[in-house]
Design a protein around this motif. Sequence first.
Motif, PDB file in Angstrom:
ATOM      1  N   ASN A  91     -11.250  -6.288  -2.586  1.00 24.40           N
ATOM      2  CA  ASN A  91     -12.542  -7.354  -3.364  1.00 24.40           C
ATOM      3  C   ASN A  91     -11.673  -8.493  -4.458  1.00 24.40           C
ATOM      4  OD1 ASN A  91     -14.502  -9.119  -4.338  1.00 24.40           O
ATOM      5  ND2 ASN A  91     -15.843  -7.618  -2.638  1.00 24.40           N
ATOM      6  N   ILE A  92     -11.371  -9.974  -4.109  1.00 23.02           N
ATOM      7  CA  ILE A  92     -10.981 -10.286  -5.381  1.00 23.02           C
ATOM      8  C   ILE A  92     -11.940 -11.238  -5.741  1.00 23.02           C
ATOM      9  CG2 ILE A  92      -8.582 -10.214  -5.104  1.00 23.02           C
ATOM     10  CD1 ILE A  92      -8.508 -12.931  -2.991  1.00 23.02           C
ATOM     11  N   GLY A  93     -13.319 -11.437  -5.471  1.00 25.10           N
ATOM     12  CA  GLY A  93     -14.058 -12.707  -6.075  1.00 25.10           C
ATOM     13  C   GLY A  93     -13.965 -13.584  -4.794  1.00 25.10           C
ATOM     14  N   ILE A  94     -15.422 -14.354  -4.778  1.00 25.61           N
ATOM     15  CA  ILE A  94     -15.692 -15.475  -4.240  1.00 25.61           C
ATOM     16  C   ILE A  94     -14.444 -16.739  -4.704  1.00 25.61           C
ATOM     17  CG2 ILE A  94     -17.030 -17.356  -3.859  1.00 25.61           C
ATOM     18  CD1 ILE A  94     -19.396 -15.097  -5.017  1.00 25.61           C
ATOM     19  N   GLY A  95     -14.422 -17.008  -3.550  1.00 22.61           N
ATOM     20  CA  GLY A  95     -13.396 -18.210  -3.825  1.00 22.61           C
ATOM     21  C   GLY A  95     -12.541 -18.529  -2.127  1.00 22.61           C
ATOM     22  N   TYR A  96     -11.491 -19.600  -2.582  1.00 23.41           N
ATOM     23  CA  TYR A  96     -10.757 -20.663  -2.154  1.00 23.41           C
ATOM     24  C   TYR A  96      -9.244 -20.577  -1.394  1.00 23.41           C
ATOM     25  CZ  TYR A  96     -15.423 -21.663   0.237  1.00 23.41           C
ATOM     26  OH  TYR A  96     -16.696 -21.355   1.260  1.00 23.41           O
ATOM     27  N   SER A  97      -8.964 -20.095  -2.680  1.00 23.19           N
ATOM     28  CA  SER A  97      -7.259 -20.172  -3.401  1.00 23.19           C
ATOM     29  C   SER A  97      -7.070 -19.116  -2.011  1.00 23.19           C
ATOM     30  CB  SER A  97      -8.066 -18.984  -4.678  1.00 23.19           C
ATOM     31  OG  SER A  97      -7.727 -19.188  -5.725  1.00 23.19           O
ATOM     32  N   THR A  98      -5.506 -19.042  -2.017  1.00 20.24           N
ATOM     33  CA  THR A  98      -4.662 -18.558  -0.864  1.00 20.24           C
ATOM     34  C   THR A  98      -3.840 -18.151  -1.747  1.00 20.24           C
ATOM     35  OG1 THR A  98      -3.174 -18.275   0.902  1.00 20.24           O
ATOM     36  CG2 THR A  98      -2.864 -20.132  -0.565  1.00 20.24           C
ATOM     37  N   VAL A  99      -2.512 -17.182  -1.255  1.00 15.47           N
ATOM     38  CA  VAL A  99      -2.030 -16.005  -1.999  1.00 15.47           C
ATOM     39  C   VAL A  99      -0.551 -16.581  -2.453  1.00 15.47           C
ATOM     40  CG1 VAL A  99      -3.247 -14.001  -1.379  1.00 15.47           C
ATOM     41  CG2 VAL A  99      -1.035 -14.998  -0.013  1.00 15.47           C
ATOM     42  N   SER A 100      -0.315 -16.306  -3.638  1.00 20.10           N
ATOM     43  CA  SER A 100       1.456 -17.018  -3.952  1.00 20.10           C
ATOM     44  C   SER A 100       2.513 -15.639  -3.949  1.00 20.10           C
ATOM     45  CB  SER A 100       1.154 -17.793  -4.883  1.00 20.10           C
ATOM     46  OG  SER A 100       0.486 -18.413  -4.687  1.00 20.10           O
ATOM     47  N   ILE A 101       3.196 -14.957  -3.751  1.00 17.03           N
ATOM     48  CA  ILE A 101       3.806 -13.646  -3.702  1.00 17.03           C
ATOM     49  C   ILE A 101       5.698 -13.886  -3.612  1.00 17.03           C
ATOM     50  CG2 ILE A 101       4.804 -12.156  -2.025  1.00 17.03           C
ATOM     51  CD1 ILE A 101       2.211 -12.698  -0.236  1.00 17.03           C
ATOM     52  N   ALA A 102       5.800 -13.360  -5.367  1.00 11.92           N
ATOM     53  CA  ALA A 102       7.339 -13.273  -5.548  1.00 11.92           C
ATOM     54  C   ALA A 102       7.969 -11.531  -5.738  1.00 11.92           C
ATOM     55  CB  ALA A 102       7.821 -14.431  -6.488  1.00 11.92           C
ATOM     56  N   ASP A 103       8.887 -10.864  -5.651  1.00 14.16           N
ATOM     57  CA  ASP A 103       9.290  -9.677  -6.268  1.00 14.16           C
ATOM     58  C   ASP A 103       7.920  -8.884  -6.066  1.00 14.16           C
ATOM     59  OD1 ASP A 103      12.019 -11.837  -6.624  1.00 14.16           O
ATOM     60  OD2 ASP A 103      10.638 -10.979  -9.142  1.00 14.16           O
ATOM     61  N   ASN A 104       7.890  -8.923  -4.459  1.00 12.32           N
ATOM     62  CA  ASN A 104       6.197  -8.662  -4.358  1.00 12.32           C
ATOM     63  C   ASN A 104       4.920  -8.207  -5.202  1.00 12.32           C
ATOM     64  OD1 ASN A 104       6.024  -5.620  -2.246  1.00 12.32           O
ATOM     65  ND2 ASN A 104       6.133  -4.389  -4.081  1.00 12.32           N
ATOM     66  N   ARG A 105       5.237  -9.079  -5.568  1.00  8.84           N
ATOM     67  CA  ARG A 105       3.592  -9.158  -6.595  1.00  8.84           C
ATOM     68  C   ARG A 105       2.988 -10.376  -6.169  1.00  8.84           C
ATOM     69  NH1 ARG A 105       3.785  -7.280 -12.015  1.00  8.84           N
ATOM     70  NH2 ARG A 105       4.596  -5.335 -12.592  1.00  8.84           N
ATOM     71  N   LEU A 106       1.895 -10.217  -5.837  1.00 12.60           N
ATOM     72  CA  LEU A 106       0.932 -11.136  -5.295  1.00 12.60           C
ATOM     73  C   LEU A 106       0.096 -11.544  -6.342  1.00 12.60           C
ATOM     74  CD1 LEU A 106      -0.678 -10.632  -1.529  1.00 12.60           C
ATOM     75  CD2 LEU A 106      -2.462 -11.284  -3.881  1.00 12.60           C
ATOM     76  N   TYR A 107      -0.396 -12.856  -6.341  1.00 18.35           N
ATOM     77  CA  TYR A 107      -1.503 -13.463  -7.277  1.00 18.35           C
ATOM     78  C   TYR A 107      -2.368 -14.562  -6.274  1.00 18.35           C
ATOM     79  CZ  TYR A 107       2.669 -12.214 -10.283  1.00 18.35           C
ATOM     80  OH  TYR A 107       3.919 -11.742 -10.934  1.00 18.35           O
ATOM     81  N   THR A 108      -3.633 -14.088  -6.505  1.00 17.36           N
ATOM     82  CA  THR A 108      -4.467 -14.711  -6.043  1.00 17.36           C
ATOM     83  C   THR A 108      -5.195 -14.553  -7.332  1.00 17.36           C
ATOM     84  OG1 THR A 108      -5.867 -15.056  -4.212  1.00 17.36           O
ATOM     85  CG2 THR A 108      -5.637 -12.411  -5.037  1.00 17.36           C
ATOM     86  N   MET A 109      -6.576 -16.416  -6.859  1.00 11.38           N
ATOM     87  CA  MET A 109      -7.745 -15.674  -7.841  1.00 11.38           C
ATOM     88  C   MET A 109      -9.155 -15.760  -6.481  1.00 11.38           C
ATOM     89  SD  MET A 109      -6.166 -19.861  -9.251  1.00 11.38           S
ATOM     90  CE  MET A 109      -7.706 -19.692 -10.581  1.00 11.38           C
ATOM     91  N   GLY A 110     -10.274 -15.220  -7.765  1.00 13.14           N
ATOM     92  CA  GLY A 110     -11.627 -15.000  -7.260  1.00 13.14           C
ATOM     93  C   GLY A 110     -12.588 -15.259  -8.025  1.00 13.14           C
ATOM     94  N   HIS A 111     -13.774 -15.268  -7.773  1.00 17.52           N
ATOM     95  CA  HIS A 111     -14.876 -15.637  -8.790  1.00 17.52           C
ATOM     96  C   HIS A 111     -15.848 -13.898  -8.732  1.00 17.52           C
ATOM     97  CE1 HIS A 111     -18.221 -18.008 -11.281  1.00 17.52           C
ATOM     98  NE2 HIS A 111     -18.183 -16.700 -10.487  1.00 17.52           N
ATOM     99  N   PRO A 112     -15.758 -13.158  -9.009  1.00 24.17           N
ATOM    100  CA  PRO A 112     -16.687 -11.536  -9.100  1.00 24.17           C
ATOM    101  C   PRO A 112     -18.185 -12.506  -9.195  1.00 24.17           C
ATOM    102  CG  PRO A 112     -15.053 -11.343 -11.025  1.00 24.17           C
ATOM    103  CD  PRO A 112     -15.427 -13.104 -10.549  1.00 24.17           C
ATOM    104  N   GLU A 113     -18.873 -11.459  -7.984  1.00 26.17           N
ATOM    105  CA  GLU A 113     -19.711 -11.631  -7.365  1.00 26.17           C
ATOM    106  C   GLU A 113     -20.847 -11.671  -8.333  1.00 26.17           C
ATOM    107  OE1 GLU A 113     -23.130 -11.473  -3.396  1.00 26.17           O
ATOM    108  OE2 GLU A 113     -21.254 -10.119  -4.088  1.00 26.17           O
ATOM    109  N   GLY A 114     -22.136 -12.494  -8.786  1.00 30.88           N
ATOM    110  CA  GLY A 114     -22.651 -11.962 -10.390  1.00 30.88           C
ATOM    111  C   GLY A 114     -22.678 -12.838 -11.590  1.00 30.88           C
ATOM    112  N   THR A 115     -21.397 -13.351 -11.223  1.00 32.50           N
ATOM    113  CA  THR A 115     -20.930 -13.686 -13.229  1.00 32.50           C
ATOM    114  C   THR A 115     -20.982 -15.580 -12.992  1.00 32.50           C
ATOM    115  OG1 THR A 115     -18.744 -13.697 -12.568  1.00 32.50           O
ATOM    116  CG2 THR A 115     -19.626 -11.177 -12.444  1.00 32.50           C
TER     117      THR A 115
END
Length: 444
Positions: A91-115
């Motif tokens: 669970n990465i939080g609310i949102g619509y960002s997709t993912v970016s990946i390099a060197d087996n590391r994934l980066y993405t963004m979200g908005h934790p619910e209720g915050t």
Amino acid sequence: MYTQILTFGAALGSLAFIAGCGNDESPMLSKTSDASDTVVRSTSKTEADPAPKPGTATWPHWRGPDNDGISREKIDGDALNGMPPITWRHNIGIGYSTVSIADNRLYTMGHPEGTDHETVWCLDAESGKVHWSLTYPCPLLDHLHKGGPGATPTIDGNSVYVNSREGEVRRIDAATGNVDWVVDLGELLEIPLPEWGFTCSVIVRGEELILEAGRVIGLNKETGELKWKTEAHMPGYGTPEVFEFEGKPYLAALNNEGVSLVDLEKKEEISFYEWESPYDTNSTTPLWHDGQLFVSTGYNIGCGLLNFDGQELTLDWQNKNMRNHMNSCVLKDGWLYGFDGNSHNRRTVTLKCVNWNTGELSWTERDLGCGALVATQEHLIILSDEGELVLADLNPQSFRELGRLKVLDEQCWTMPVLCNGYVYCRGAEGSLACVDLDTARAAE
């Protein structure tokens, strides 16, 4: 009358925390982009490039390594028929960002619910393990959609660049999650928060970062300092297209007034073509190919092909066969594949194939809602708006489904990503699921 629904792409004293990095020996990341990565397409889009060696594929930014939404990986057409495993969920939080990946590391963004915060995540791409997370203040901004971040992280060497819904651009150390600098676009450009916030993903070109925020701007990627800006327009919600024409670099940005064509050597707008939305909701990426730009928007505006001669944009054709609400089409071998219609009326949205040169419709497929897609050289990888992962032939003559798997039970408007045989599917309420489509790996 319907009102538009949009997905999409803190000051230095903001609250931030790093989770898990103290026990994780994080390797330095290899360089994934430079100036030549961004300005590469004058005629073809590297269709002949070989498939990457197993385990070496990257997806470092919005629309992938070649900026076209097409993976060079090969997958088995039967990959979804054997009920491939969902290897992990997070669970990465609310949102619509997709993912970016390099060197087996994934980066993405979200908005934790209720915050009132956003979070940038760094996860292990194979296991979903959290390497670090960074949280900072940011309102949800859930006006007529779920809200949360809409831009996708951009990986460049040892740094990750992100753009929050409030327009705070951050440079983050990719290994540790430490913030190097923050720039507030609203303060920098002296503009109010757009109705749907800021959702442009950061573009790296050489030593500059490029974004659209009404103006197209260039920032020094080391310091965040504003280097140049074009004239003002009403901000859009997509990410620009950078391309090369006759040996010179240009950029096309779709704002809420039209298409702004920027000469990247002169750092100025040289041409403009009006393309307005009735609800100020333009949110797609223009597509460049061989001297022409394809533009498509929702609310019955439709699509068109613009000619560029190095100085002016002129219309080649225009019709309503493709009305992209949020997600841009994929162009492959002269054919456009994408979703036609608006998210608030999903029953009328269709997946279509349209001829680039003429705008003529080849085929239509229903019952996928207002979903999103990427492609390989042979297949379409589709995520329906109800969370079904669908594999189909990449064929301009007809639609042929090869397999289907229910992955998520929430609204899905975000582009899936294929990297090293794994497909990453994101739901608007916060679920991120990883599906293994590598049939050889599954058989081991």
